[in-house]
Design a protein around this motif. Sequence first.
Motif, PDB file in Angstrom:
ATOM      1  N   ALA A  83       1.688   5.216  -2.525  1.00  0.00           N
ATOM      2  CA  ALA A  83       1.095   6.358  -3.220  1.00  0.00           C
ATOM      3  C   ALA A  83       0.323   5.949  -4.472  1.00  0.00           C
ATOM      4  N   GLU A 118      -1.875   3.727  -4.774  1.00  0.00           N
ATOM      5  CA  GLU A 118      -3.233   3.284  -4.478  1.00  0.00           C
ATOM      6  C   GLU A 118      -4.273   4.375  -4.702  1.00  0.00           C
ATOM      7  N   LYS A 119      -3.861   5.622  -4.627  1.00  0.00           N
ATOM      8  CA  LYS A 119      -4.797   6.725  -4.853  1.00  0.00           C
ATOM      9  C   LYS A 119      -5.385   6.663  -6.248  1.00  0.00           C
ATOM     10  N   TRP A 120      -4.584   6.255  -7.212  1.00  0.00           N
ATOM     11  CA  TRP A 120      -5.038   6.198  -8.608  1.00  0.00           C
ATOM     12  C   TRP A 120      -5.338   4.767  -9.069  1.00  0.00           C
ATOM     13  N   GLU A 132       5.396  14.618  -7.630  1.00  0.00           N
ATOM     14  CA  GLU A 132       3.969  14.547  -7.897  1.00  0.00           C
ATOM     15  C   GLU A 132       3.454  15.851  -8.499  1.00  0.00           C
ATOM     16  N   ARG A 168       0.860  -1.193   0.000  1.00  0.00           N
ATOM     17  CA  ARG A 168       0.000   0.000   0.000  1.00  0.00           C
ATOM     18  C   ARG A 168       0.894   1.239   0.000  1.00  0.00           C
TER      19      ARG A 168
END
Length: 536
Positions: free
Chosen positions: A157, A159-161, A193, A155
């Motif tokens: 960064a 996972e946001k997308w 980012e 898990r």
Amino acid sequence: RVLMDYFVIGSGPAGVACALGLLNQGVRVTLLDVGDCLEPTLRDQAVSLSQRDPEQWLPEEITALSQQPQMQGGKLAKKTLFGSSFSYAEGTEARFRQQGSHALQSFAKGGLSNVWGASVLPFLAEEMVRWPLTARDLTAHYNALSPLIPVAAERDALEKWFPLPEKIAPAMAPSSQAARWASVIRKYRSRLEKRGLVYGQSRLAVHTQKGSGRNACRNAGLCLTGCPYFAIFESGSAIDQLLQNPRFTYLPRFRVTRISELAPDQVEIETLKVGEERTVEFFRAAKVYVAAGPLSTLEIVFRSTSLRPLKTQLRYNPYFILPLMTFLPTYSESDAKAHALSQLFLELKSDPISNYGIHLQVYTHSPVLAAELRKRLGFLGPALDPVANWILRRLIFVQGYLHSEDGAPIEVEHTGDQVTLTAGIENKARRKIRQVVVRLVRLTFLLRAFPLFPLLHRGTAGEGNHLGGSFPMSDKPEGFSTDVLGRLPEFTNTHLVDSSVLPSLPATTLTYSVMANAHRIAVQSIRAKQEASGCE
């Protein structure tokens, strides 16, 4: 031979996912397949290694099973499994004429999943906005795949997308080179980012836990040439798993040539018995699901349809390999035993280069690519061999994919008994790949790595085996487009379920989403049939 089962054609990832979906709906399933297999001698040698710890392997045993493909004429040679090329169909030249393209066909049990890179990501939701379905429509089907395909993930960064399925396996331990490099660039995460680059640990279809008689990854470092523990998912093993269900039948040594719909609930399948090419056998099915892979599906559809002219397009993800030299992290001898699959994913999003995401897979030290690079550094001469070694120890490799809309599709035409594939002009893809390289140059400080752009390798049309979209799903199917259940306008009970029906090919890995969509079509087609007949 009359078997009124639901028939699946092809044992690749789409085929086993479709079969799983059908079985979960309570129907009988027969899977037809050519089913070429790894040579028994090589399998026996690999099994022998799997019964011992890596420290107990003899050097000559490893060498015998780890033949490395080499670059040939500017193209990457076909990747092999334990030195075997059984994954690729032989004698296709007579049926496929390729003009500038490099598309591969498989007749193997498990298809090209025998030699894939095992990277898995779902499609970005925003890249499905013009599809007749949404990313949410696939969510339940990603989750339903967990009995077949593991997703070893962390898990982070990404996972946001890219949402994770409900069930994940423990992530693969990165190589020390990858871990050190990631720790160096982690401090610049927010700045990266803001510039449209998101990164995280790779997600891999690898068994990292023992279970059901299967070995787990032991970090033997042989991932690119064949895992002796068979820990990397391939759908041939999934066939063996499905055979535990009494409603599932696997029939190898049949090559499907034509499909004919005879009645509302009856489909005839014409096949050739492999090894007995003059022996034609027919099967009768309630429904047929074609998961034969992009090239074989083209052949079957062209022979089965009354549509004319027999012309369509084959889409692909433009593909490239780019070495980067890192400033600090270096390859260490301990990395020789780390897994050799992708270590990190870099995703370029909201970037002016493309209207779509750009997917970059990071590999650390690779004997295959390092050997090719060493040849290119040969001009340094023996006296400067330490310089070459210094460079090689600091190398990482990026394998990049663009969205299919960023490349010219391959034109497909069927005349007589031959399918002609003609590559389009690749200027657009070349320009965008150059722009990606420039983008990485501009991110040199934040990434702590400099692209060695003179050593860039651009794949030809179709190289990388990310192909599909010949019969795209549409809200209003006509001609060679299909409905949301993968049916051409003239078919009722024949469903195409592999990558052939994708309206486009997002840059992120295809296999996982192709499997989810095949499972969706299987489930929804049975439910639609039950509703039409008044059954609950």
